[in-house]
Write a protein that holds these residues in place. Sequence first.
Motif, mmCIF file in Angstrom:
data_model
loop_
_atom_site.group_PDB
_atom_site.id
_atom_site.type_symbol
_atom_site.label_atom_id
_atom_site.label_comp_id
_atom_site.label_asym_id
_atom_site.label_seq_id
_atom_site.Cartn_x
_atom_site.Cartn_y
_atom_site.Cartn_z
ATOM 1 N N GLU A 176 -25.234 -11.188 58.041
ATOM 2 C CA GLU A 176 -23.845 -10.796 57.861
ATOM 3 C C GLU A 176 -23.235 -10.538 59.229
ATOM 4 O OE1 GLU A 176 -24.192 -8.690 53.459
ATOM 5 O OE2 GLU A 176 -23.900 -7.443 55.253
ATOM 6 N N ARG A 278 -29.664 -9.730 57.230
ATOM 7 C CA ARG A 278 -29.584 -9.057 55.939
ATOM 8 C C ARG A 278 -30.738 -9.406 55.004
ATOM 9 N NH1 ARG A 278 -27.834 -4.754 53.809
ATOM 10 N NH2 ARG A 278 -25.682 -5.028 54.525
ATOM 11 N N ARG A 296 -31.694 -2.490 54.580
ATOM 12 C CA ARG A 296 -31.018 -1.296 54.082
ATOM 13 C C ARG A 296 -29.883 -0.861 55.017
ATOM 14 N NH1 ARG A 296 -36.773 1.859 53.167
ATOM 15 N NH2 ARG A 296 -37.601 0.476 51.546
ATOM 16 N N GLN A 298 -26.268 -1.255 57.183
ATOM 17 C CA GLN A 298 -24.921 -1.735 56.891
ATOM 18 C C GLN A 298 -24.161 -1.912 58.202
ATOM 19 O OE1 GLN A 298 -23.697 -2.504 53.870
ATOM 20 N NE2 GLN A 298 -25.512 -1.805 52.733
ATOM 21 N N ARG A 300 -20.959 -1.651 60.473
ATOM 22 C CA ARG A 300 -19.866 -0.669 60.510
ATOM 23 C C ARG A 300 -18.561 -1.378 60.867
ATOM 24 N NH1 ARG A 300 -18.212 2.254 64.869
ATOM 25 N NH2 ARG A 300 -20.112 1.705 65.999
#
Length: 308
Positions: A176, A278, A296, A298, A300
């Motif tokens: 991602e 990811r 796990r 993410q 920002r």
Amino acid sequence: MYNPDRPQVLPTRRGVSPSCVAVPAGPWPTLLDFLVHRLPAVTRAQWVERMAQGDVVDERGQPVTPERPFEHSLRLFYYRQLDTEPQLPFEATVVFQDDELLVADKPHFMPVTPGGRYLHETLLVRLKHQLGLETLSPIHRIDRETAGLVLFSVRPATRGAYQALFRERQVHKHYEAIAPWRAELSFPLRRQSRIVESEQFFRCCEVPGEPNADTTIDVQEVRGDLALYRLSPVTGKRHQLRVHMNALGLPILDDHFYPVVNDPPEGDYSQPLRLLARGLEFDDPVTGQVRRFTSRLQLRWPAPQAGA
């Protein structure tokens, strides 16, 4: 350079495996003289001190002393040391572990293996030290600036089977990234190009010629002038995703190499590259299971600008 298949005659120390240097034919009176010439970053006095501690041996495990005469066609083993090393205020997380594999979530800014300014503050050395797994070895790599999943082999006997999956492109990877939104582009799109090392050795670029890099890019979410993209590389060229996104006019947010070099000051971790490894999926060559791992972590999103 880290080589998990190199035989070791010194034990792993705090997660650090010994380094190795091959001795060619040459004019040096002693092995100490050769080491000072071959690895000048270490002073003669430092080599003498290491030898006194028994930290320099040959391939037979025999100690190398300052007076030992020169002998070619040997391999010498020693522990790499750094006078100073950046201390990274981040921790990796083990996502999965069994007798064959370990999957870790790597934070931004942490290298996977030792090199340059980093030794103890690398994912491999930290995990080996924390878990007591001397045989741990990365099956693939991601950039220091990239966060997310890294797959490790636990047992040398099965390492080759897992490495073959990446070599034969049997691993489905997706990343991602947060980057500019361009409504005029039609997604999903496929980027195929030839990527080579540029004149600046730490960067890569696209050149004419037969493609050696292949990435599918899709959009997952749009927020104003930014978007969250799903990147699915088929190949694994160095900096492939960063180069492909930049070539499309979509440089990944806070990429300090593309389109221009803009390194942040030492110790500034406020603007990580918005790129995350990811997911990994593959058929396990040892157990036959379908393996699916998801990070796990993410990415920002940047804070909205005042008045936006």
